[in-house]
Design an enzyme around this catalytic site. Structure first.
Site, mmCIF file in Angstrom:
data_model
loop_
_atom_site.group_PDB
_atom_site.id
_atom_site.type_symbol
_atom_site.label_atom_id
_atom_site.label_comp_id
_atom_site.label_asym_id
_atom_site.label_seq_id
_atom_site.Cartn_x
_atom_site.Cartn_y
_atom_site.Cartn_z
ATOM 1 N N GLU A 1 0.871 3.964 1.797
ATOM 2 C CA GLU A 1 1.367 4.465 3.088
ATOM 3 C C GLU A 1 2.580 3.661 3.548
ATOM 4 O OE1 GLU A 1 -1.661 3.512 2.171
ATOM 5 O OE2 GLU A 1 -3.199 4.291 3.496
ATOM 6 N N HIS B 1 0.824 -1.208 0.000
ATOM 7 C CA HIS B 1 0.000 0.000 0.000
ATOM 8 C C HIS B 1 0.866 1.269 0.000
ATOM 9 C CE1 HIS B 1 -4.009 -1.916 1.495
ATOM 10 N NE2 HIS B 1 -3.482 -2.555 0.471
ATOM 11 N N CYS C 1 -1.907 -0.661 7.320
ATOM 12 C CA CYS C 1 -1.151 0.601 7.225
ATOM 13 C C CYS C 1 -1.286 1.403 8.514
ATOM 14 C CB CYS C 1 -1.607 1.417 6.018
ATOM 15 S SG CYS C 1 -1.091 0.657 4.477
ATOM 16 N N CYS D 1 -5.798 1.568 5.621
ATOM 17 C CA CYS D 1 -6.375 0.297 6.071
ATOM 18 C C CYS D 1 -5.778 -0.079 7.438
ATOM 19 C CB CYS D 1 -6.100 -0.792 5.039
ATOM 20 S SG CYS D 1 -4.378 -1.345 5.045
HETATM 21 N N1 LIG Z 1 -5.275 3.606 2.032
HETATM 22 C C1 LIG Z 1 -5.081 2.739 0.997
HETATM 23 C C2 LIG Z 1 -6.109 1.949 0.529
HETATM 24 C C3 LIG Z 1 -5.872 1.123 -0.522
HETATM 25 N N2 LIG Z 1 -4.637 1.070 -1.072
HETATM 26 C C4 LIG Z 1 -4.406 0.249 -2.268
HETATM 27 C C5 LIG Z 1 -4.332 -1.171 -2.203
HETATM 28 C C6 LIG Z 1 -4.902 -1.647 -3.558
HETATM 29 O O1 LIG Z 1 -3.911 -1.556 -4.572
HETATM 30 C C7 LIG Z 1 -5.934 -0.653 -3.818
HETATM 31 C C8 LIG Z 1 -7.313 -1.027 -3.340
HETATM 32 O O2 LIG Z 1 -7.884 -1.694 -4.377
HETATM 33 P P1 LIG Z 1 -9.445 -1.691 -4.619
HETATM 34 O O3 LIG Z 1 -10.026 -2.717 -3.708
HETATM 35 O O4 LIG Z 1 -9.979 -0.312 -4.332
HETATM 36 O O5 LIG Z 1 -9.574 -2.060 -6.066
HETATM 37 O O6 LIG Z 1 -5.491 0.506 -3.166
HETATM 38 C C9 LIG Z 1 -3.633 1.843 -0.602
HETATM 39 O O7 LIG Z 1 -2.497 1.820 -1.129
HETATM 40 N N3 LIG Z 1 -3.870 2.672 0.445
HETATM 41 ZN ZN LIG Z 2 -3.047 -0.155 3.669
#
Ligand SMILES: Nc1ccn([C@H]2C[C@H](O)[C@@H](COP(=O)(O)O)O2)c(=O)n1
Ligand SMILES: [Zn+2]
Length: 167
Positions: free
Chosen positions: A83, A81, A110, A107
């Site tokens: 973060e 992710h 993170c 999440c």
């Molecule tokens: N705060 C966040 C939330 C999500 N991500 C990333 C992880 C995945 O690549 C994507 C989520 O995928 P989705 O279920 O929306 O198709 O986003 C992150 O880096 N930071």
């Molecule tokens: Zn995360």
């Protein structure tokens, strides 16, 4: 005094600047569905940046980008992710008292990394997954650890345009 040129007034704020950099970083993401960028700041200086992507050395073309299907056929077990990447990429080992700007609310995994690294403030734009237990768990931990989180207003009017006079 009256004839002196005055400073520009419509410059962007610190929050807009750092969130803008987080959003610009997200443009490097190969995730076809959600692109997230993050920017860690201490004393108004950037000390870490990241976006969601595969771990270094893993080919973007060798892993799935799907959202659904068998777990191993989706992107979820493989993506780092934004973060966490910003924390791991940070140029300083001590992030205590720093802030993180991120496009999407962190999440639970993170949130753990944010708390453990000593980051104390989170600024985010979207909380679109707020109803999911993962993000509820994140808030429970952040609240308990006194890490604040603040939603910034949408930044629709920041457009990156290169002035033709630059070239
Ligand atoms: N705060 C966040 C939330 C999500 N991500 C990333 C992880 C995945 O690549 C994507 C989520 O995928 P989705 O279920 O929306 O198709 O986003 C992150 O880096 N930071
Ligand atoms: Zn995360």
């Amino acid at each position: 005094m009256e004839n002196l040129t005055k400073k520009r007034e419509n410059y962007i704020s610190w929050d807009e600047y750092f969130m803008g950099i987080a959003i610009l970083s997200s443009k490097r993401s190969k995730d076809p569905n959600t692109q997230v960028g993050a920017c860690i700041v201490k004393d108004n200086k950037i000390i870490g940046m990241g976006y969601n992507g595969l771990p270094r050395g893993c080919s973007d073309d060798s892993f799935p980008w799907d959202k659904e299907g068998d777990f191993l056929n989706t992107k979820y077990p493989f993506i780092v992710h934004a973060e966490l990447n910003a924390i791991l990429n940070s140029i300083k080992s001590d992030l205590k008292g720093s802030k993180i700007y991120v496009g999407l609310f962190p999440c639970n995994e993170c949130a753990k990394a944010i708390i453990q690294s000593g980051i104390k403030e989170i600024f985010y734009l979207s909380d679109k997954y707020r109803d999911s237990d993962i993000f509820k768990a994140s808030k429970l931990m952040l609240d308990n650890a006194n890490v604040t989180y603040t939603q910034l207003p949408p930044m629709k009017d920041i457009v990156l345009q290169i002035d033709p006079d630059y070239i």
